[in-house]
Design an enzyme around this catalytic site. Structure first.
Site: not given
Length: 273
Positions: A15, A62, A66, A78, A103, A128-130, A217
């Protein structure tokens, strides 16, 4: 008293969040620091309770926590409720832990900086969450229709059902129909340093000039982006999303929106090394 913030994940060594937030603290003369915390799935609840007890002022979340973190928070706002995923936690004056999701908004900000001419159907790879966060943000910003594909087809179908007019495709169907999409967004960890190598699907059928984004990234160019570029796509890595989601979190914690342009250059240079 000096405040401290953190990022929680597994793995966490890769990270760049500590570099980013510590630089922003310095640039804005804030007496604070930011640390990485490795938490496995089995230790997540204990980690959150410890952060609360030890007075952490806020933290980022991360992969892979998440969604798993939600039961351990007092409330979600929200953005996190709609996305069913949290990437930012902040505290109220009463000490309540509130989960938020920056995100999706961070991705849309980075996309609109990269290109103002994205039109047509959107394919999201991953469920997934992203993926969920980015999907809701894209839909709210007027992009779409949205299509989802994932190695586990049932998860893509589940996410498509959660969206208004979302559609699920198998990996094979997505590969065959790549030429139909105006934007392709890769949201899985495939290709990330310290994670699974390879590509999530074959990009050879991508139409020339289409924007292909990978939210990873590190490295700056995944194998998926490299092959998409060879097929004629305009490629965007995850640095912009990473910086903008971090800036939105920083603003929630401090009331200050930091310099994202300088930070994008800093992260690109440090990762590119």
């Amino acid at each position: 008293m000096k405040k401290w913030y953190a990022v929680v994940g597994d793995p966490i060594a890769q990270s760049m969040s500590p570099v980013m937030h510590d630089q922003w603290f310095d640039e804005n003369d804030l007496d604070a620091t930011y640390i990485p915390i490795h938490a496995t799935a089995g230790s997540l609840e204990q980690t959150i309770n410890s952060l609360r007890t030890l007075g952490c002022s806020g933290w980022n979340v991360t992969v892979p926590h998440k969604q798993a973190i939600i039961p351990f928070l007092d409330e979600v706002d929200e953005s996190a409720r709609v996305m069913n995923a949290v990437n930012t936690v902040y505290q109220t004056d009463q000490g309540k832990l509130i989960g938020a999701n920056t995100d999706g908004a961070g991705f849309v900000k980075s996309l609109e900086e990269f290109s103002e001419s994205v039109t047509g159907p959107v394919l999201l790879i991953g469920a997934g969450g992203a993926a969920r966060g980015i999907a809701f943000a894209l839909q709210s910003a007027g992009y779409g229709p949205l299509y989802f594909t994932n190695r586990t087809a049932s998860r893509a179908a589940e996410l498509a059902t959660a969206m208004d007019e979302g559609h699920a495709l198998s990996i094979e169907e997505a590969e065959e129909r790549l030429g139909e999409f105006g934007l392709v967004v890769q949201t899985t960890s495939v290709g990330m340093n310290f994670a699974q190598e390879g590509i999530p699907l074959d990009p050879k059928n991508i139409a020339s000039g289409v924007v292909v984004a990978d939210i990873i990234y590190n490295p700056l160019e995944t194998e998926f982006l490299r092959q998409a570029k060879q097929a004629g796509a305009k490629t965007m890595n995850g640095v912009g999303m990473f910086v903008h989601q971090g800036a939105l979190a920083f603003d929630k914690w401090t009331g200050v929106y930091p310099d994202t342009k300088r930070m994008t250059d800093t992260i690109t240079m440090k990762v590119g090394g």
